[in-house]
Design a protein around this motif. Sequence first.
Motif, mmCIF file in Angstrom:
data_model
loop_
_atom_site.group_PDB
_atom_site.id
_atom_site.type_symbol
_atom_site.label_atom_id
_atom_site.label_comp_id
_atom_site.label_asym_id
_atom_site.label_seq_id
_atom_site.Cartn_x
_atom_site.Cartn_y
_atom_site.Cartn_z
ATOM 1 N N ASN A 1 44.283 27.456 44.060
ATOM 2 C CA ASN A 1 42.856 27.430 43.718
ATOM 3 C C ASN A 1 42.108 28.563 44.418
ATOM 4 O OD1 ASN A 1 40.942 25.925 42.082
ATOM 5 N ND2 ASN A 1 39.919 25.452 44.008
ATOM 6 N N THR A 2 42.417 28.789 45.684
ATOM 7 C CA THR A 2 41.780 29.879 46.434
ATOM 8 C C THR A 2 42.144 31.228 45.820
ATOM 9 O OG1 THR A 2 41.836 28.560 48.457
ATOM 10 C CG2 THR A 2 41.552 30.939 48.716
ATOM 11 N N MET A 3 43.380 31.386 45.440
ATOM 12 C CA MET A 3 43.804 32.619 44.772
ATOM 13 C C MET A 3 43.031 32.793 43.456
ATOM 14 S SD MET A 3 47.891 32.283 45.597
ATOM 15 C CE MET A 3 48.402 33.451 44.362
ATOM 16 N N GLY A 4 42.809 31.696 42.755
ATOM 17 C CA GLY A 4 42.027 31.740 41.521
ATOM 18 C C GLY A 4 40.603 32.205 41.767
ATOM 19 N N TYR A 5 40.004 31.711 42.868
ATOM 20 C CA TYR A 5 38.645 32.151 43.237
ATOM 21 C C TYR A 5 38.614 33.663 43.462
ATOM 22 C CZ TYR A 5 36.117 27.749 43.968
ATOM 23 O OH TYR A 5 35.460 26.565 43.799
ATOM 24 N N TRP A 6 39.548 34.154 44.271
ATOM 25 C CA TRP A 6 39.578 35.589 44.582
ATOM 26 C C TRP A 6 39.771 36.423 43.324
ATOM 27 C CZ3 TRP A 6 37.629 37.597 48.719
ATOM 28 C CH2 TRP A 6 37.572 36.853 49.884
ATOM 29 N N LEU A 7 40.653 35.985 42.470
ATOM 30 C CA LEU A 7 40.879 36.727 41.225
ATOM 31 C C LEU A 7 39.678 36.632 40.292
ATOM 32 C CD1 LEU A 7 44.605 36.267 40.187
ATOM 33 C CD2 LEU A 7 43.342 38.402 40.458
ATOM 34 N N LEU A 8 38.965 35.505 40.335
ATOM 35 C CA LEU A 8 37.763 35.385 39.511
ATOM 36 C C LEU A 8 36.688 36.356 40.007
ATOM 37 C CD1 LEU A 8 36.827 33.778 37.032
ATOM 38 C CD2 LEU A 8 35.585 32.293 38.613
ATOM 39 N N TYR A 9 36.582 36.520 41.312
ATOM 40 C CA TYR A 9 35.633 37.505 41.849
ATOM 41 C C TYR A 9 36.054 38.919 41.469
ATOM 42 C CZ TYR A 9 32.449 34.460 44.268
ATOM 43 O OH TYR A 9 31.466 33.545 44.536
ATOM 44 N N LEU A 10 37.345 39.204 41.550
ATOM 45 C CA LEU A 10 37.829 40.507 41.096
ATOM 46 C C LEU A 10 37.490 40.693 39.617
ATOM 47 C CD1 LEU A 10 39.401 43.154 41.442
ATOM 48 C CD2 LEU A 10 41.504 41.841 40.956
ATOM 49 N N SER A 11 37.695 39.651 38.831
ATOM 50 C CA SER A 11 37.361 39.702 37.400
ATOM 51 C C SER A 11 35.884 39.979 37.184
ATOM 52 C CB SER A 11 37.703 38.371 36.715
ATOM 53 O OG SER A 11 39.055 38.090 36.797
ATOM 54 N N ALA A 12 35.036 39.347 37.977
ATOM 55 C CA ALA A 12 33.589 39.554 37.841
ATOM 56 C C ALA A 12 33.225 41.000 38.181
ATOM 57 C CB ALA A 12 32.826 38.577 38.730
ATOM 58 N N ILE A 13 33.858 41.552 39.205
ATOM 59 C CA ILE A 13 33.603 42.956 39.562
ATOM 60 C C ILE A 13 34.059 43.881 38.437
ATOM 61 C CG2 ILE A 13 34.292 44.825 41.140
ATOM 62 C CD1 ILE A 13 34.376 42.568 43.356
ATOM 63 N N LEU A 14 35.276 43.661 37.932
ATOM 64 C CA LEU A 14 35.782 44.468 36.816
ATOM 65 C C LEU A 14 34.912 44.282 35.574
ATOM 66 C CD1 LEU A 14 39.638 43.926 37.228
ATOM 67 C CD2 LEU A 14 38.314 45.976 37.814
ATOM 68 N N THR A 15 34.399 43.072 35.397
ATOM 69 C CA THR A 15 33.516 42.763 34.271
ATOM 70 C C THR A 15 32.248 43.603 34.339
ATOM 71 O OG1 THR A 15 34.360 40.527 33.980
ATOM 72 C CG2 THR A 15 32.094 40.896 33.332
ATOM 73 N N LEU A 16 31.630 43.639 35.521
ATOM 74 C CA LEU A 16 30.408 44.427 35.686
ATOM 75 C C LEU A 16 30.690 45.924 35.528
ATOM 76 C CD1 LEU A 16 28.725 42.525 38.642
ATOM 77 C CD2 LEU A 16 28.003 42.543 36.240
ATOM 78 N N TRP A 17 31.792 46.373 36.094
ATOM 79 C CA TRP A 17 32.175 47.776 36.009
ATOM 80 C C TRP A 17 32.382 48.181 34.550
ATOM 81 C CZ3 TRP A 17 37.253 49.856 38.662
ATOM 82 C CH2 TRP A 17 37.318 51.247 38.537
#
Length: 186
Positions: free
Chosen positions: A155-171
């Motif tokens: 679950n924690t790994m999922g959180y971190w990857l979701l934040y990475l996804s959000a950053i890539l999403t904005l980029w």
Amino acid sequence: MAIRFTIPTYLTLLRIALIPLLAIVFYLPWQYSNLACTAIFLVAGFTDWLDGYLARKMNMQTAFGAFLDPVADKLMVAFVLVLVVQAQGNPYLAVPAAIIIGREIAIASLREWMAEIGQRAKVKVSQLGKWKTTAQMTAVSLLLYRDDLLGLPINTMGYWLLYLSAILTLWSMVNYLVAAFSTINE
């Protein structure tokens, strides 16, 4: 103009049909519902890859399929993000989910507008968009599964990857907006 149904189109429709099944399984009071939901989501992800592969390899690309495929992807991801946020109920998950869903709506609208003015090619899917999608799909899979596995905090790994996804999403959104506005200003 007639809509032509091909194997890739049926696979895309299957992906959409899996959404209510995933919802039912998600809320089942069953010990393995998280595992079953993850499996359903992974099957949906596989059909996404397979329909694109078959469409290109067997020359079965259609205008309807090109429209429907990203719709199916966005429906599945947005729906599952809403489920996960509702189940875990905290702002640390809600914020990146809102960024991802909001971006998808904004870019879909931008693509539609660019198509109307004959500039759809300026906002086509980029390599960055593919990385974003890979990070999103992996994050969502981990968040659906959520239980530790082999000592790994899934679950924690999922959180971190979701934040990475959000950053890539904005980029990627900024890249699309720059491309669209530079086209409009020409």
